[in-house]
Design a protein around this motif. Sequence first.
Motif, PDB file in Angstrom:
ATOM      1  N   SER A 232       0.809  -1.227   0.000  1.00 14.01           N
ATOM      2  CA  SER A 232       0.000   0.000   0.000  1.00 14.01           C
ATOM      3  C   SER A 232       0.845   1.283   0.000  1.00 14.01           C
ATOM      4  O   SER A 232       0.288   2.373  -0.084  1.00 14.01           O
ATOM      5  CB  SER A 232      -0.928   0.007   1.213  1.00 14.01           C
ATOM      6  N   GLN A 233       2.158   1.147   0.154  1.00 21.35           N
ATOM      7  CA  GLN A 233       3.073   2.287   0.218  1.00 21.35           C
ATOM      8  C   GLN A 233       2.840   3.164   1.445  1.00 21.35           C
ATOM      9  O   GLN A 233       3.322   4.294   1.494  1.00 21.35           O
ATOM     10  CB  GLN A 233       3.002   3.134  -1.071  1.00 21.35           C
ATOM     11  N   GLU A 234       2.081   2.684   2.426  1.00 26.30           N
ATOM     12  CA  GLU A 234       1.888   3.414   3.684  1.00 26.30           C
ATOM     13  C   GLU A 234       3.207   3.452   4.442  1.00 26.30           C
ATOM     14  O   GLU A 234       3.982   2.495   4.389  1.00 26.30           O
ATOM     15  CB  GLU A 234       0.846   2.694   4.563  1.00 26.30           C
ATOM     16  N   LYS A 235       3.429   4.530   5.177  1.00 26.56           N
ATOM     17  CA  LYS A 235       4.637   4.679   5.983  1.00 26.56           C
ATOM     18  C   LYS A 235       4.271   5.271   7.337  1.00 26.56           C
ATOM     19  O   LYS A 235       3.246   5.930   7.472  1.00 26.56           O
ATOM     20  CB  LYS A 235       5.640   5.614   5.299  1.00 26.56           C
ATOM     21  N   GLY A 236       5.122   5.055   8.298  1.00 24.31           N
ATOM     22  CA  GLY A 236       4.901   5.638   9.614  1.00 24.31           C
ATOM     23  C   GLY A 236       6.094   5.377  10.515  1.00 24.31           C
ATOM     24  O   GLY A 236       7.105   4.832  10.095  1.00 24.31           O
ATOM     25  N   ARG A 237       5.925   5.778  11.756  1.00 27.49           N
ATOM     26  CA  ARG A 237       6.985   5.563  12.736  1.00 27.49           C
ATOM     27  C   ARG A 237       6.360   5.234  14.086  1.00 27.49           C
ATOM     28  O   ARG A 237       5.252   5.666  14.400  1.00 27.49           O
ATOM     29  CB  ARG A 237       7.924   6.748  12.819  1.00 27.49           C
ATOM     30  N   ILE A 238       7.110   4.519  14.867  1.00 28.69           N
ATOM     31  CA  ILE A 238       6.720   4.171  16.229  1.00 28.69           C
ATOM     32  C   ILE A 238       7.859   4.645  17.126  1.00 28.69           C
ATOM     33  O   ILE A 238       9.019   4.308  16.890  1.00 28.69           O
ATOM     34  CB  ILE A 238       6.492   2.650  16.378  1.00 28.69           C
ATOM     35  N   THR A 239       7.514   5.444  18.131  1.00 27.98           N
ATOM     36  CA  THR A 239       8.531   6.038  18.994  1.00 27.98           C
ATOM     37  C   THR A 239       8.360   5.535  20.423  1.00 27.98           C
ATOM     38  O   THR A 239       7.247   5.482  20.948  1.00 27.98           O
ATOM     39  CB  THR A 239       8.413   7.577  18.972  1.00 27.98           C
ATOM     40  N   LEU A 240       9.468   5.178  21.044  1.00 27.05           N
ATOM     41  CA  LEU A 240       9.470   4.785  22.454  1.00 27.05           C
ATOM     42  C   LEU A 240       9.465   6.049  23.285  1.00 27.05           C
ATOM     43  O   LEU A 240      10.428   6.820  23.270  1.00 27.05           O
ATOM     44  CB  LEU A 240      10.694   3.929  22.771  1.00 27.05           C
ATOM     45  N   GLU A 241       8.375   6.280  23.980  1.00 29.87           N
ATOM     46  CA  GLU A 241       8.209   7.490  24.782  1.00 29.87           C
ATOM     47  C   GLU A 241       8.316   7.138  26.254  1.00 29.87           C
ATOM     48  O   GLU A 241       7.366   6.644  26.846  1.00 29.87           O
ATOM     49  CB  GLU A 241       6.865   8.140  24.459  1.00 29.87           C
ATOM     50  N   GLY A 242       9.475   7.384  26.824  1.00 27.87           N
ATOM     51  CA  GLY A 242       9.715   7.062  28.220  1.00 27.87           C
ATOM     52  C   GLY A 242      10.592   5.834  28.340  1.00 27.87           C
ATOM     53  O   GLY A 242      10.884   5.150  27.367  1.00 27.87           O
ATOM     54  N   GLU A 243      11.005   5.570  29.572  1.00 27.18           N
ATOM     55  CA  GLU A 243      11.897   4.437  29.820  1.00 27.18           C
ATOM     56  C   GLU A 243      11.339   3.496  30.876  1.00 27.18           C
ATOM     57  O   GLU A 243      12.071   2.661  31.401  1.00 27.18           O
ATOM     58  CB  GLU A 243      13.271   4.938  30.247  1.00 27.18           C
ATOM     59  N   LYS A 244      10.083   3.626  31.199  1.00 26.99           N
ATOM     60  CA  LYS A 244       9.495   2.754  32.205  1.00 26.99           C
ATOM     61  C   LYS A 244       9.120   1.425  31.574  1.00 26.99           C
ATOM     62  O   LYS A 244       9.011   1.297  30.359  1.00 26.99           O
ATOM     63  CB  LYS A 244       8.259   3.419  32.812  1.00 26.99           C
ATOM     64  N   ARG A 245       8.901   0.433  32.410  1.00 24.81           N
ATOM     65  CA  ARG A 245       8.543  -0.894  31.901  1.00 24.81           C
ATOM     66  C   ARG A 245       7.277  -0.853  31.062  1.00 24.81           C
ATOM     67  O   ARG A 245       7.170  -1.527  30.042  1.00 24.81           O
ATOM     68  CB  ARG A 245       8.374  -1.863  33.071  1.00 24.81           C
ATOM     69  N   ARG A 246       6.306  -0.075  31.481  1.00 24.85           N
ATOM     70  CA  ARG A 246       5.051   0.028  30.725  1.00 24.85           C
ATOM     71  C   ARG A 246       5.306   0.647  29.345  1.00 24.85           C
ATOM     72  O   ARG A 246       4.727   0.211  28.362  1.00 24.85           O
ATOM     73  CB  ARG A 246       4.018   0.841  31.493  1.00 24.85           C
TER      74      ARG A 246
ATOM     75  N   ILE B 178       2.478  -8.099  12.490  1.00 28.67           N
ATOM     76  CA  ILE B 178       1.322  -8.874  12.030  1.00 28.67           C
ATOM     77  C   ILE B 178       0.852  -8.332  10.677  1.00 28.67           C
ATOM     78  O   ILE B 178       0.410  -9.094   9.815  1.00 28.67           O
ATOM     79  CB  ILE B 178       0.176  -8.822  13.069  1.00 28.67           C
ATOM     80  N   ASP B 179       0.966  -7.019  10.487  1.00 24.31           N
ATOM     81  CA  ASP B 179       0.586  -6.393   9.210  1.00 24.31           C
ATOM     82  C   ASP B 179       1.605  -6.671   8.100  1.00 24.31           C
ATOM     83  O   ASP B 179       1.405  -6.241   6.964  1.00 24.31           O
ATOM     84  CB  ASP B 179       0.454  -4.871   9.374  1.00 24.31           C
ATOM     85  N   GLU B 180       2.698  -7.330   8.456  1.00 27.01           N
ATOM     86  CA  GLU B 180       3.754  -7.677   7.506  1.00 27.01           C
ATOM     87  C   GLU B 180       4.358  -6.455   6.820  1.00 27.01           C
ATOM     88  O   GLU B 180       4.457  -6.379   5.604  1.00 27.01           O
ATOM     89  CB  GLU B 180       3.256  -8.696   6.487  1.00 27.01           C
ATOM     90  N   VAL B 181       4.748  -5.493   7.639  1.00 31.27           N
ATOM     91  CA  VAL B 181       5.418  -4.304   7.118  1.00 31.27           C
ATOM     92  C   VAL B 181       6.920  -4.461   7.311  1.00 31.27           C
ATOM     93  O   VAL B 181       7.377  -5.275   8.114  1.00 31.27           O
ATOM     94  CB  VAL B 181       4.924  -3.016   7.822  1.00 31.27           C
ATOM     95  N   GLU B 182       7.677  -3.684   6.580  1.00 32.35           N
ATOM     96  CA  GLU B 182       9.129  -3.644   6.730  1.00 32.35           C
ATOM     97  C   GLU B 182       9.452  -2.635   7.828  1.00 32.35           C
ATOM     98  O   GLU B 182       8.950  -1.515   7.806  1.00 32.35           O
ATOM     99  CB  GLU B 182       9.753  -3.220   5.405  1.00 32.35           C
ATOM    100  N   MET B 183      10.293  -3.007   8.788  1.00 33.19           N
ATOM    101  CA  MET B 183      10.653  -2.110   9.882  1.00 33.19           C
ATOM    102  C   MET B 183      12.157  -1.859   9.860  1.00 33.19           C
ATOM    103  O   MET B 183      12.939  -2.799   9.676  1.00 33.19           O
ATOM    104  CB  MET B 183      10.230  -2.700  11.219  1.00 33.19           C
ATOM    105  N   TYR B 184      12.511  -0.601  10.050  1.00 35.28           N
ATOM    106  CA  TYR B 184      13.920  -0.256  10.037  1.00 35.28           C
ATOM    107  C   TYR B 184      14.183   0.889  11.000  1.00 35.28           C
ATOM    108  O   TYR B 184      13.273   1.542  11.492  1.00 35.28           O
ATOM    109  CB  TYR B 184      14.396   0.092   8.619  1.00 35.28           C
TER     110      TYR B 184
END
Length: 180
Positions: free
Chosen positions: A112-126, A140-146
């Motif tokens: 689908s050529q969709e793109k995005g980012r996931i950011t780690l916000e904080g350093e706690k276990r949660r 699960i969505d079978e995207v490429e992660m880098y």
Amino acid sequence: MKKFVLIFFLTATACSVNTSKKVDLEKLRFSYTDDAYIFFRNMRQSNYDLEVMEQGGWRIYRHEDRKLDVTDFYYNISLVVNWRVNRIYPIIEMPKSMEKEGFEVFWEAMESQEKGRITLEGEKRRDEMVFSTKLYNKMIDEVEMYVNYKGNKRLLFEDSGHKEAFRVSMYDFYRMTGLL
């Protein structure tokens, strides 16, 4: 003979870690049940390297197929069990030279050529649990992660074994906490 086939079928499906079910972020928790942990120790623990810290009541499980080259970039999950309080934590392991807080994983859906980012916000276990779950759901969505490491675009998981180690570790975490 029918009983043998039934027992084999039930055992094979009970030990299966193939799923395409996403995890609801609102239902995440650290608590596990004794029966789920016993199942893990009897059936799944053989896939992990175990480090025991008796003084703290911790058992640290690291999947045997994780990336072991610690001289370069790596992203692994260790499952840390505190059996004294019936809790399990998915802890991120990565080079000490990298900051956990603000760590970004970029993803791209090839079809689908969709793109995005996931950011780690904080350093706690949660924070680490939520971040790793977002990665699991994207997997699960079978995207490429880098990641951007030292100015270069690098795959988050270098090979299928490394990727599978992450997926199985997270699946075992969700199974112990009753989410899958």
